[in-house]
Write an enzyme that holds these catalytic residues in place. Structure first.
Site, PDB file in Angstrom:
ATOM      1  N   CYS A   2      41.138  79.203 114.698  1.00  0.00           N
ATOM      2  CA  CYS A   2      40.772  80.560 114.333  1.00  0.00           C
ATOM      3  C   CYS A   2      39.861  80.566 113.108  1.00  0.00           C
ATOM      4  O   CYS A   2      39.519  79.536 112.545  1.00  0.00           O
ATOM      5  CB  CYS A   2      42.033  81.372 114.028  1.00  0.00           C
ATOM      6  SG  CYS A   2      43.275  81.298 115.330  1.00  0.00           S
ATOM      7  N   LEU A  51      41.358  82.159 118.452  1.00  0.00           N
ATOM      8  CA  LEU A  51      41.213  81.323 119.639  1.00  0.00           C
ATOM      9  C   LEU A  51      42.628  81.051 120.123  1.00  0.00           C
ATOM     10  O   LEU A  51      43.392  80.337 119.468  1.00  0.00           O
ATOM     11  CB  LEU A  51      40.493  80.012 119.304  1.00  0.00           C
ATOM     12  CG  LEU A  51      40.371  78.987 120.450  1.00  0.00           C
ATOM     13  CD1 LEU A  51      39.546  79.553 121.598  1.00  0.00           C
ATOM     14  CD2 LEU A  51      39.760  77.685 119.941  1.00  0.00           C
ATOM     15  N   ILE A  53      45.760  79.581 121.736  1.00  0.00           N
ATOM     16  CA  ILE A  53      46.175  78.243 122.155  1.00  0.00           C
ATOM     17  C   ILE A  53      47.638  78.247 122.611  1.00  0.00           C
ATOM     18  O   ILE A  53      47.979  77.678 123.637  1.00  0.00           O
ATOM     19  CB  ILE A  53      46.009  77.222 121.004  1.00  0.00           C
ATOM     20  CG1 ILE A  53      44.553  77.190 120.530  1.00  0.00           C
ATOM     21  CG2 ILE A  53      46.495  75.845 121.423  1.00  0.00           C
ATOM     22  CD1 ILE A  53      43.562  76.669 121.532  1.00  0.00           C
ATOM     23  N   ASN A  75      44.785  79.998 110.112  1.00  0.00           N
ATOM     24  CA  ASN A  75      43.953  79.147 110.955  1.00  0.00           C
ATOM     25  C   ASN A  75      44.621  77.785 111.040  1.00  0.00           C
ATOM     26  O   ASN A  75      44.816  77.129 110.017  1.00  0.00           O
ATOM     27  CB  ASN A  75      42.558  79.014 110.321  1.00  0.00           C
ATOM     28  CG  ASN A  75      41.713  77.931 110.982  1.00  0.00           C
ATOM     29  OD1 ASN A  75      41.879  77.626 112.154  1.00  0.00           O
ATOM     30  ND2 ASN A  75      40.806  77.351 110.209  1.00  0.00           N
ATOM     31  N   GLY A  76      45.006  77.355 112.240  1.00  0.00           N
ATOM     32  CA  GLY A  76      45.572  76.026 112.365  1.00  0.00           C
ATOM     33  C   GLY A  76      46.680  75.923 113.382  1.00  0.00           C
ATOM     34  O   GLY A  76      46.841  76.784 114.253  1.00  0.00           O
ATOM     35  N   ASP A 100      53.501  79.865 116.350  1.00  0.00           N
ATOM     36  CA  ASP A 100      53.793  79.266 115.049  1.00  0.00           C
ATOM     37  C   ASP A 100      53.444  80.183 113.887  1.00  0.00           C
ATOM     38  O   ASP A 100      53.950  79.994 112.776  1.00  0.00           O
ATOM     39  CB  ASP A 100      53.065  77.927 114.906  1.00  0.00           C
ATOM     40  CG  ASP A 100      51.568  78.020 115.144  1.00  0.00           C
ATOM     41  OD1 ASP A 100      51.119  79.035 115.699  1.00  0.00           O
ATOM     42  OD2 ASP A 100      50.846  77.076 114.787  1.00  0.00           O
ATOM     43  N   SER A 363      41.410  63.774 118.959  1.00  0.00           N
ATOM     44  CA  SER A 363      40.393  62.815 118.528  1.00  0.00           C
ATOM     45  C   SER A 363      41.049  61.681 117.761  1.00  0.00           C
ATOM     46  O   SER A 363      42.213  61.771 117.358  1.00  0.00           O
ATOM     47  CB  SER A 363      39.337  63.502 117.658  1.00  0.00           C
ATOM     48  OG  SER A 363      39.772  63.573 116.317  1.00  0.00           O
TER      49      SER A 363
END
Length: 629
Positions: A2, A51, A53, A75-76, A100, A363
């Site tokens: 976000c 965004l 998720i 954000n996270g 969360d 990643s």
């Protein structure tokens, strides 16, 4: 993933201009295209771009507690939120969502500022506690998620996920910080907590900031550091077994998502290890993606294919034109500040490719810093052995003179390029490492900057950044020290910034299991010789992975995301770089000795010297000036 923004009246309760807050929020639309939210009340405004998720149907932000007295914009991802939720429910808190975000609100009510110490994940968030008139801000331990803020002379405190959001506010001064310019041309990025602007800061990784209305204090405080606490008595075999289990667990908790999930697969050790762990934890084939280059000198695609075949992944690969320089002008918009890591170009492309199939990608970032994978660590260890033989009082004049006399042989085989090594040996340990990571040497920056600009620096040098961290480092072993320095500078300032902006440009969330803070803490305490063993970096990691990956993957030479800058600047970008370097924006900035810039350019384009790194950094600075200064 976000984007967050906020405006806080520190000393009163003036109405927040909702239209301004909205403009700040919408500047980050790319970070959260699914949904936007604003909240204003006297003296406070929060904005959020989402965004989705987890828990796609709820979790809208800003999100409030039950009685609407505490709000969060966040954000996270908090990966251990189910465990924290159970603890909070045992304390009597009732939850309305399954996301969360709500955990953060009630964790604040239960534990106050200490709540952040319980979170395991990547995050940047702001909490407003109306009854106590407290604004609480926090950033994750390693700096995976960004956090910018400015304390304005008007009494407003503003913050956002990206610098561009703050620059929408008309009261933010755009005065360039000369020390940040010096830092940029040394490191290729502006290290935390500075930004390119004097009046805007980054909240450093592992820090929190508490603002109480009416109080002048605005000083971040650390809540975590990489401990490097030595583990006594652990055998190599025990360390191998435990490392794999810890990596597997760090991957496992990052596989929770209500949207398609996959992984980057470059064919290197770190991304291959993550994919191997994912394959063992998933009943379905793992979605993987990689990009290939036509030039075999830059192409790792066949190694990625080997891993994909071994683990039967759904692998997608696309070839990138090695002369794909169409994104150059886009980088200034993505990164806001000057940013000179040219691997941002292929990183953007691999994020673009991944987003075609998934919304979340894992990643392998962080493996080199954690486990001593960079070649420069090997060179530093070698130089440290020589430094230990002679005192600095002898080394400085001896190797300094040899370094000045030795020609700079860019054209020669590496074995004959001794000038940089000699110059490094003339320095102390921190100076030597700074010399090895600098994109432009001290002497080049000295020649490149104008006399007026150098006077404005008042003796400041970018090495001070590393010196400051070295003085506070919890280590004294030479290898552990430079790993620590990279975790404080290069990792958040370059690597994680690159991935965050490139992924968020495509509304892609990237998760980094090798930077799980519990894993980082444990690895930091391992004996240094298990990380760098002779000439073998990531020694323990590679040995641990032998049952999971072939020797062709584990023990080949490292490539990385290289870009052919040198040939670009002599060929297809010849005129573009000349127009930028000799243009009016750089000349009028007052920063540069324009005659020296012309010399650099002429030497490079004539094939006499390789100034590609310096010219790229100048090109990116010019792009920044044209957009923001």
């Amino acid at each position: 993933m976000c984007g967050i923004v906020g405006i806080f009246d520190r000393f009163g309760r003036k109405e927040i201009e909702r239209e301004l807050l909205g403009r700040m929020n919408e500047s980050q639309h790319h970070r959260g295209p699914d949904e936007g939210g604003l909240h204003t009340e006297p003296g406070l405004g929060f904005g959020h771009r989402r965004l989705s998720i987890i828990d796609l149907s709820s979790g809208r932000q800003p999100l409030f507690n039950k009685d609407k007295t505490v709000a969060v914009t966040y954000n996270g991802e908090i990966y251990n939120f189910p465990d924290i939720r159970r603890d909070l429910e045992a304390l009597g808190f009732e939850f309305r969502t399954h996301c969360d975000t709500e955990v953060i609100v009630y964790a604040w009510e239960a534990w106050g500022e200490a709540c952040v110490e319980r979170f395991r994940g990547m995050f940047a968030f702001a909490i407003w506690d109306r009854p106590r008139e407290i604004l609480f801000l926090a950033r994750d331990r390693l700096g995976i998620k960004p956090f910018y803020y400015a304390d304005l002379t008007t009494g407003q405190f503003i913050f956002g996920s990206e610098l561009k959001a703050l620059l929408k506010h008309p009261e933010v001064p755009r005065k360039i910080d000369p020390t940040a310019v010096e830092d940029y041309f040394a490191y290729g990025y502006v290290p935390d907590p500075k930004t390119i602007f004097s009046d805007v800061r980054k909240l450093p990784p592992g820090h929190r900031l508490t603002l109480r209305r009416g109080e002048p204090k605005c000083i971040p405080e650390p809540y975590w550091d990489v401990p490097f606490a030595v583990q006594a008595g652990i055998t190599e075999q025990q360390a191998r077994d435990e490392l794999i289990e810890r990596v597997r667990e760090a991957v496992r908790i990052r596989l929770v998502a209500d949207v398609p999930l996959g992984a980057f697969l470059s064919g290197g050790v770190d991304s291959s290890a993550v994919v191997a762990m994912m394959a063992g934890l998933s009943e379905d084939p793992v979605n993987t993606c990689s990009i290939s280059f036509g030039d075999p000198a830059f192409n790792e695609a066949r190694y990625a294919e080997m891993v994909a075949e071994r683990y039967h992944t759904r692998h997608r690969v696309e070839q990138v034109d090695p002369d794909d320089f169409s994104l150059i002008d886009r980088l200034a918009d993505l990164y806001d500040e000057p940013y000179a890591d040219s691997s941002a170009l292929p990183t953007y492309r691999v994020c673009e490719l991944a987003r075609k199939e998934v919304t979340v990608a894992l990643s392998g970032d962080g493996g080199d810093e954690n486990l001593a994978g960079y070649r420069r660590y090997r060179w530093h260890a070698y130089e440290e052995r020589i430094r230990s033989l002679l005192p600095l009082g002898i080394r400085r004049p001896l190797f300094g003179a040899l370094g000045r006399l030795y020609p700079k042989a860019d054209w020669a085989p590496k074995i004959f390029r001794a000038k940089s090594t000699l110059e490094s040996l003339a320095r102390d340990s921190v100076e030597g490492y700074f010399h090895s990571v600098s994109i432009l040497s001290d002497s080049t920056r000295e020649a490149m900057f104008s006399e007026d600009f150098k006077r404005g620096l008042q003796g400041y040098s970018a090495v001070n950044v590393l010196r400051g961290y070295a003085e506070r480092a919890p280590v004294d072993h030479p290898l552990s020290l430079v790993q620590y320095l990279d975790m404080k500078t290069y990792l958040p300032g370059d690597i994680l910034t690159k991935v965050d902006r490139a992924s968020m440009a495509h509304a892609l969330e990237v998760r980094v299991p090798l930077l799980d803070h519990k894993l980082v803490e444990w690895i930091s305490g391992l004996p240094p010789e298990l990380k760098l063993n002779g000439r073998e970096g990531k020694y323990l990691f590679k040995k641990s992975l032998e049952p999971h990956l072939s020797d062709d993957i584990l023990y080949r030479s490292k490539m990385g995301f290289a870009v052919p800058l040198a040939s670009w600047f002599r060929g297809p970008l010849r005129q573009k770089v000349r127009d930028a370097v000799m243009g009016s924006d750089l000349a009028e900035s007052g920063v540069f000795n324009m005659a020296f810039l012309k010399t650099m350019l002429d030497q490079h384009q004539a094939g006499l010297r390789d100034h590609s790194a310096g010219l790229w950094s100048i090109l990116m600075y010019d792009s920044f000036l044209r957009r923001y200064a």
